[in-house]
Design a protein around this motif. Structure first.
Motif, PDB file in Angstrom:
ATOM      1  N   PHE A  29       0.844  -1.188   0.000  1.00 41.24           N
ATOM      2  CA  PHE A  29       0.000   0.000   0.000  1.00 41.24           C
ATOM      3  C   PHE A  29       0.887   1.248   0.000  1.00 41.24           C
ATOM      4  O   PHE A  29       1.442   1.620   1.031  1.00 41.24           O
ATOM      5  CB  PHE A  29      -0.924   0.018   1.222  1.00 41.24           C
ATOM      6  N   PRO A  30       1.043   1.905  -1.165  1.00 43.72           N
ATOM      7  CA  PRO A  30       1.917   3.075  -1.241  1.00 43.72           C
ATOM      8  C   PRO A  30       1.302   4.305  -0.582  1.00 43.72           C
ATOM      9  O   PRO A  30       0.086   4.394  -0.415  1.00 43.72           O
ATOM     10  CB  PRO A  30       2.071   3.293  -2.746  1.00 43.72           C
ATOM     11  N   LYS A  31       2.181   5.244  -0.190  1.00 41.43           N
ATOM     12  CA  LYS A  31       1.713   6.510   0.365  1.00 41.43           C
ATOM     13  C   LYS A  31       2.664   7.615  -0.062  1.00 41.43           C
ATOM     14  O   LYS A  31       3.793   7.369  -0.478  1.00 41.43           O
ATOM     15  CB  LYS A  31       1.595   6.457   1.882  1.00 41.43           C
ATOM     16  N   GLY A  32       2.177   8.847   0.015  1.00 46.48           N
ATOM     17  CA  GLY A  32       2.971  10.010  -0.332  1.00 46.48           C
ATOM     18  C   GLY A  32       2.417  11.219   0.391  1.00 46.48           C
ATOM     19  O   GLY A  32       1.408  11.135   1.101  1.00 46.48           O
ATOM     20  N   TYR A  33       3.066  12.356   0.213  1.00 43.20           N
ATOM     21  CA  TYR A  33       2.663  13.588   0.888  1.00 43.20           C
ATOM     22  C   TYR A  33       2.525  14.715  -0.113  1.00 43.20           C
ATOM     23  O   TYR A  33       3.304  14.802  -1.066  1.00 43.20           O
ATOM     24  CB  TYR A  33       3.695  13.980   1.958  1.00 43.20           C
ATOM     25  N   ALA A  34       1.540  15.584   0.101  1.00 42.86           N
ATOM     26  CA  ALA A  34       1.338  16.771  -0.726  1.00 42.86           C
ATOM     27  C   ALA A  34       1.127  17.966   0.190  1.00 42.86           C
ATOM     28  O   ALA A  34       0.458  17.841   1.223  1.00 42.86           O
ATOM     29  CB  ALA A  34       0.123  16.590  -1.630  1.00 42.86           C
ATOM     30  N   GLU A  35       1.702  19.095  -0.169  1.00 48.27           N
ATOM     31  CA  GLU A  35       1.479  20.320   0.597  1.00 48.27           C
ATOM     32  C   GLU A  35       0.631  21.246  -0.261  1.00 48.27           C
ATOM     33  O   GLU A  35       1.036  21.653  -1.346  1.00 48.27           O
ATOM     34  CB  GLU A  35       2.798  20.997   0.955  1.00 48.27           C
ATOM     35  N   LEU A  36      -0.570  21.538   0.216  1.00 51.07           N
ATOM     36  CA  LEU A  36      -1.516  22.390  -0.496  1.00 51.07           C
ATOM     37  C   LEU A  36      -1.966  23.509   0.418  1.00 51.07           C
ATOM     38  O   LEU A  36      -2.425  23.253   1.535  1.00 51.07           O
ATOM     39  CB  LEU A  36      -2.735  21.569  -0.950  1.00 51.07           C
ATOM     40  N   GLY A  37      -1.823  24.737  -0.024  1.00 56.51           N
ATOM     41  CA  GLY A  37      -2.256  25.874   0.783  1.00 56.51           C
ATOM     42  C   GLY A  37      -1.529  25.969   2.106  1.00 56.51           C
ATOM     43  O   GLY A  37      -2.110  26.388   3.105  1.00 56.51           O
ATOM     44  N   GLY A  38      -0.276  25.544   2.143  1.00 56.17           N
ATOM     45  CA  GLY A  38       0.499  25.598   3.379  1.00 56.17           C
ATOM     46  C   GLY A  38       0.160  24.505   4.372  1.00 56.17           C
ATOM     47  O   GLY A  38       0.661  24.495   5.490  1.00 56.17           O
ATOM     48  N   LYS A  39      -0.679  23.550   3.980  1.00 56.11           N
ATOM     49  CA  LYS A  39      -1.055  22.438   4.858  1.00 56.11           C
ATOM     50  C   LYS A  39      -0.557  21.131   4.243  1.00 56.11           C
ATOM     51  O   LYS A  39      -0.614  20.940   3.036  1.00 56.11           O
ATOM     52  CB  LYS A  39      -2.567  22.398   5.035  1.00 56.11           C
ATOM     53  N   GLU A  44      -2.799   7.951   0.871  1.00 53.95           N
ATOM     54  CA  GLU A  44      -2.599   6.502   0.936  1.00 53.95           C
ATOM     55  C   GLU A  44      -3.557   5.813  -0.032  1.00 53.95           C
ATOM     56  O   GLU A  44      -4.699   6.236  -0.176  1.00 53.95           O
ATOM     57  CB  GLU A  44      -2.871   5.990   2.344  1.00 53.95           C
ATOM     58  N   VAL A  45      -3.096   4.752  -0.657  1.00 51.41           N
ATOM     59  CA  VAL A  45      -3.900   3.989  -1.605  1.00 51.41           C
ATOM     60  C   VAL A  45      -4.050   2.567  -1.083  1.00 51.41           C
ATOM     61  O   VAL A  45      -3.102   1.993  -0.566  1.00 51.41           O
ATOM     62  CB  VAL A  45      -3.230   3.962  -2.993  1.00 51.41           C
ATOM     63  N   SER A  46      -5.258   2.009  -1.226  1.00 50.43           N
ATOM     64  CA  SER A  46      -5.474   0.609  -0.853  1.00 50.43           C
ATOM     65  C   SER A  46      -6.444  -0.029  -1.835  1.00 50.43           C
ATOM     66  O   SER A  46      -7.217   0.649  -2.504  1.00 50.43           O
ATOM     67  CB  SER A  46      -6.010   0.500   0.580  1.00 50.43           C
ATOM     68  N   ASP A  47      -6.361  -1.351  -1.932  1.00 47.90           N
ATOM     69  CA  ASP A  47      -7.252  -2.101  -2.819  1.00 47.90           C
ATOM     70  C   ASP A  47      -8.674  -2.086  -2.278  1.00 47.90           C
ATOM     71  O   ASP A  47      -8.895  -1.930  -1.082  1.00 47.90           O
ATOM     72  CB  ASP A  47      -6.789  -3.553  -2.944  1.00 47.90           C
ATOM     73  N   VAL A  57      -8.608   5.838  -2.112  1.00 44.42           N
ATOM     74  CA  VAL A  57      -7.577   6.831  -1.838  1.00 44.42           C
ATOM     75  C   VAL A  57      -7.983   7.556  -0.566  1.00 44.42           C
ATOM     76  O   VAL A  57      -9.082   8.100  -0.475  1.00 44.42           O
ATOM     77  CB  VAL A  57      -7.433   7.844  -2.988  1.00 44.42           C
ATOM     78  N   ARG A  58      -7.092   7.528   0.413  1.00 41.64           N
ATOM     79  CA  ARG A  58      -7.364   8.189   1.688  1.00 41.64           C
ATOM     80  C   ARG A  58      -6.445   9.409   1.789  1.00 41.64           C
ATOM     81  O   ARG A  58      -5.220   9.279   1.632  1.00 41.64           O
ATOM     82  CB  ARG A  58      -7.085   7.232   2.834  1.00 41.64           C
ATOM     83  N   ILE A  59      -7.025  10.571   2.053  1.00 46.34           N
ATOM     84  CA  ILE A  59      -6.260  11.812   2.184  1.00 46.34           C
ATOM     85  C   ILE A  59      -6.456  12.325   3.599  1.00 46.34           C
ATOM     86  O   ILE A  59      -7.570  12.605   4.016  1.00 46.34           O
ATOM     87  CB  ILE A  59      -6.730  12.856   1.158  1.00 46.34           C
ATOM     88  N   THR A  60      -5.350  12.427   4.352  1.00 43.61           N
ATOM     89  CA  THR A  60      -5.394  12.810   5.758  1.00 43.61           C
ATOM     90  C   THR A  60      -4.561  14.065   5.968  1.00 43.61           C
ATOM     91  O   THR A  60      -3.390  14.107   5.566  1.00 43.61           O
ATOM     92  CB  THR A  60      -4.811  11.680   6.642  1.00 43.61           C
ATOM     93  N   ARG A  61      -5.150  15.067   6.595  1.00 46.76           N
ATOM     94  CA  ARG A  61      -4.387  16.273   6.919  1.00 46.76           C
ATOM     95  C   ARG A  61      -3.464  15.973   8.098  1.00 46.76           C
ATOM     96  O   ARG A  61      -3.887  15.423   9.113  1.00 46.76           O
ATOM     97  CB  ARG A  61      -5.322  17.417   7.272  1.00 46.76           C
ATOM     98  N   VAL A  62      -2.190  16.309   7.953  1.00 46.67           N
ATOM     99  CA  VAL A  62      -1.199  16.095   8.992  1.00 46.67           C
ATOM    100  C   VAL A  62      -1.063  17.400   9.762  1.00 46.67           C
ATOM    101  O   VAL A  62      -0.732  18.434   9.189  1.00 46.67           O
ATOM    102  CB  VAL A  62       0.158  15.674   8.386  1.00 46.67           C
TER     103      VAL A  62
END
Length: 71
Positions: A29-39, A44-47, A57-62
């Motif tokens: 299950f791959p994952k990555g990070y994106a910074e949008l609007g300073g956040k 994360e992707v899962s079958d 596709v799960r998008i979680t604010r850190v």
């Protein structure tokens, strides 16, 4: 996150960001990070086993304080 990700603009003037996803833990299950609007957001992707859905596709604010301690 390694360096600042580049925000580009498509032919319609919409901003977008290309994010590379990696399976760093070997779970499939791959994952990555994106910074949008300073956040910062973790992606994360899962079958999926649901008919008609290939993947989730799960998008979680850190949060700011978690970003400093967990990276």
């Amino acid at each position: 996150m390694q360096g600042k990700k580049r925000i580009s603009t498509d032919r319609f003037g919409n901003p977008y960001q290309v994010v590379g996803l990696k399976d760093t833990k070997g779970t499939g299950f791959p994952k990555g990070y994106a910074e949008l609007g300073g956040k910062l957001y973790k992606i994360e992707v899962s079958d999926s086993k649901k008919e008609g859905v290939e993947a989730w596709v799960r998008i979680t604010r850190v949060e700011q304080n978690k970003r400093q301690t967990s990276m």
